[in-house]
Scaffold this motif. Structure first.
Motif, mmCIF file in Angstrom:
data_model
loop_
_atom_site.group_PDB
_atom_site.id
_atom_site.type_symbol
_atom_site.label_atom_id
_atom_site.label_comp_id
_atom_site.label_asym_id
_atom_site.label_seq_id
_atom_site.Cartn_x
_atom_site.Cartn_y
_atom_site.Cartn_z
ATOM 1 N N UNK A 191 0.861 -1.190 0.000
ATOM 2 C CA UNK A 191 0.000 0.000 0.000
ATOM 3 C C UNK A 191 0.895 1.238 0.000
ATOM 4 N N UNK A 192 0.682 2.102 -0.982
ATOM 5 C CA UNK A 192 1.523 3.290 -1.152
ATOM 6 C C UNK A 192 0.731 4.352 -1.894
ATOM 7 N N UNK A 193 1.213 5.576 -1.789
ATOM 8 C CA UNK A 193 0.531 6.694 -2.420
ATOM 9 C C UNK A 193 0.782 6.764 -3.919
ATOM 10 N N UNK A 194 0.021 7.665 -4.575
ATOM 11 C CA UNK A 194 0.202 7.863 -6.005
ATOM 12 C C UNK A 194 -0.646 6.955 -6.865
ATOM 13 N N UNK A 195 -1.372 6.016 -6.252
ATOM 14 C CA UNK A 195 -2.275 5.123 -6.985
ATOM 15 C C UNK A 195 -3.615 5.106 -6.252
ATOM 16 N N UNK A 196 -4.706 4.712 -6.949
ATOM 17 C CA UNK A 196 -6.033 4.717 -6.318
ATOM 18 C C UNK A 196 -6.064 3.864 -5.055
ATOM 19 N N UNK A 197 -6.608 4.450 -4.006
ATOM 20 C CA UNK A 197 -6.637 3.752 -2.713
ATOM 21 C C UNK A 197 -7.687 2.648 -2.690
#
Length: 560
Positions: A106-112
């Motif tokens: 899980x990481x930022x920059x992609x749809x949650x």
């Protein structure tokens, strides 16, 4: 030598390491795994990047986690998306023979939304960046109540990036953890404070010396003037035709500017910095990993957590302010037992910092000459010949063209054909480097003892007499005896006052204190300078080249 099957790991993990060709653990793995297999001991693991830290915590983690329970039991926190993905990829390989074990990144920059759906399917191990993890905690999309193991990977980089409060928030939200494992390349005071506050008598495992550099890395530095940095960079790249590396700059503006210049000149390069969108960043990193790009130019923040195999060179376009940052930069090469080179472009005023880095890193640094134009052409020529000799011609259709080629070149000798092949490949290099100037700065003046220094009295600001390195004094300390110099450089050459001041001081190795008023015009400039330093400046600058033009500098009343 100890093997993985002697460490007490699950048989399926040994099967996976054998399939990967891993027989003997690295030092950090050998020391950390037996401690971590207890499942109840906190650990601080200190080792440089590229020493196998992911396996050091990944293998015992998979050994300890309950494969039957479909909820998060282990949490790995790391600084960047790239490192997050890399950890997941490695853990996926380790759990190859554990079909019931699931890992999610899980990481930022992609749809949650997609990440939330993956969490709901049931996973045992979560690998996360701090920002996205906190977002999921606040949305109540992840349950950390049953987390037993928390791993902080690249902890020093997370703290450098300002994640200390986030890390403490995450640790506060995992109240039932049985063990906390912290892995880091360095041990700054902030990490020591976190370990004392959130860990119980942690076992400390150190491989090598803290802050010390990887011994597989050859540390080199090249001394040039500040305005020749870019030319020195190009020459170092050209002198290493097989280079696959990262160039580090201090600012994103420098990264973008240099990348654009090198791209225009035909180099396969792109920039990685904070102004890129996640999609742009992914494309740049994808091209670099695929070796579509030969070089990546990056800022320290943008490059955090990048782990790309096979990097041959790291180039410091400018030295970092922090010694620990140098360690992180250089650690991008020389990984997994391979050798690498870390090159630094240094000007005279950075020599003190270079020596400080050398002392703290505790590795030998080699001062090398920036190659001449002829050196570069010779190196490129040999590289081309090697490629030509090693080229395998497998396509059968070439045979049909051989009679035509023989007829076409019947009246030409073998030597003439080889000359033309070389000219076709090297004409651009030969023309570019035909009259290439020497970019090296010499320390001869310091050795001869005629370098002048100026000291300023802290009480009244008056000048002290000049003193050279042999202790000889010049002048009476009045400090008002100036002469005026003429130089044929001005605003038309792209200078403004601050950059021009930096230019003449770097070239002459003088201090700002020797200068008085500077009067800049479009085509030329006048410089007031203490008479005792005028000769040194003229000798250093007069006759040199700037952007293909010969510099003229002399006393204003004897202008030629």
């Amino acid at each position: 030598m100890i093997t993985f099957d002697a460490l007490g790991l699950d048989e399926r993990l040994i099967q996976a390491t054998n399939a990967l060709g891993f027989v003997n653990p690295t030092p950090i793995q050998e020391k950390a795994i037996p401690v971590l297999l207890s499942g109840t001991k906190d650990l601080v693991g200190l080792a440089q990047t590229g020493t196998g830290k992911t396996a050091a915590f990944g293998l015992p983690l998979l050994h300890l986690v309950n494969e039957q329970a479909k909820h998060p039991q282990a949490l790995v926190v790391c600084p960047t998306r790239e490192l997050c993905m890399q950890i997941v990829n490695e853990v996926e390989q380790f759990k190859k023979f554990m079909p019931g074990m699931f890992v999610v990144a899980v990481y930022g920059g992609t749809p949650i939304g997609q990440q939330i759906r993956e969490l709901r399917r049931g996973v045992q191990v979560v690998v996360a960046t701090p920002g996205r993890l906190i977002d999921l905690i606040e949305r109540k999309a992840i349950d950390l109540e049953q987390i037993k193991y928390v791993i902080l990977d690249e902890a020093d980089e997370m703290l450098n990036m300002g994640f200390q409060e986030d890390i403490e928030f995450i640790l506060q939200n995992t109240p039932k953890r049985e063990a906390t494992w912290l892995f880091s390349a360095t041990m700054p005071p902030e990490i020591r404070r976190v370990s004392k506050r959130y860990m119980k008598e942690p076992v400390e495992v150190t491989v090598g010396k803290v802050n010390s550099a990887n011994k597989n890395i050859d540390h080199q530095y090249y001394l040039t003037s500040a305005q020749h940095r870019y030319e020195a960079l190009k020459r170092l790249i050209d002198f290493n035709p097989g280079i696959y590396g990262i160039i580090f700059t201090r600012t994103k503006a420098d990264a973008q500017d240099i990348a654009e210049k090198l791209t225009r000149e035909g180099y396969d390069i792109d920039a990685l910095h904070g102004d890129l969108t996640q999609q742009q960043r992914d494309k740049v990193m994808g091209d670099f990993r695929d070796k579509t790009l030969q070089l990546l130019i990056a800022t320290d923040v943008a490059a955090r957590g990048i782990d790309v195999q096979g990097i041959t060179h790291v180039i410091n376009y400018e030295l970092p302010d922090d010694v620990e940052v140098y360690t992180h930069r250089s650690g991008r090469t020389g990984r997994a037992g391979k050798t690498g080179v870390c090159m630094s472009i240094v000007h005279m005023r950075e020599l003190g910092k270079m020596r400080q880095i050398q002392t703290i890193v505790q590795a030998p640094f080699h001062k090398l000459e920036i190659p001449t134009g002829k050196d570069v052409c010779r190196k490129q020529f040999y590289h081309f010949m090697d490629k030509l000799l090693q080229l395998e011609v497998n396509h059968g259709d070439y045979e049909t063209y051989v009679p035509m080629l023989e007829e076409k070149f019947a009246d030409m000798s073998k030597e003439e054909i080889l000359k033309r092949v070389a000219a076709l490949e090297f004409d651009r290099f030969l023309k570019y480097y035909e009259n290439a100037e020497d970019l090296n700065l010499r320390e001869q003046r310091r050795e001869r003892g005629d370098r002048l220094t100026v000291r300023r009295d802290s009480r009244d600001g008056d000048r002290k007499p000049y003193t050279d390195t042999r202790g000889r004094k010049f002048g009476n300390g009045g400090g008002g005896d100036y002469t005026k110099l003429f130089v044929n450089l001005g605003t038309k050459d792209g200078f403004y006052k601050a950059s021009f001041l930096q230019f003449i001081l770097d070239m002459s190795e003088l201090q700002k204190d020797v200068l008085g008023r500077i009067d800049m015009k479009e085509m030329n400039s006048w410089i007031e300078i203490d008479k005792r330093a005028a000769r040194q400046m003229i000798q250093a600058i007069d006759g040199r080249n700037y952007k293909g033009r010969r510099i003229r500098m002399n006393e204003a009343d004897s202008r030629r």
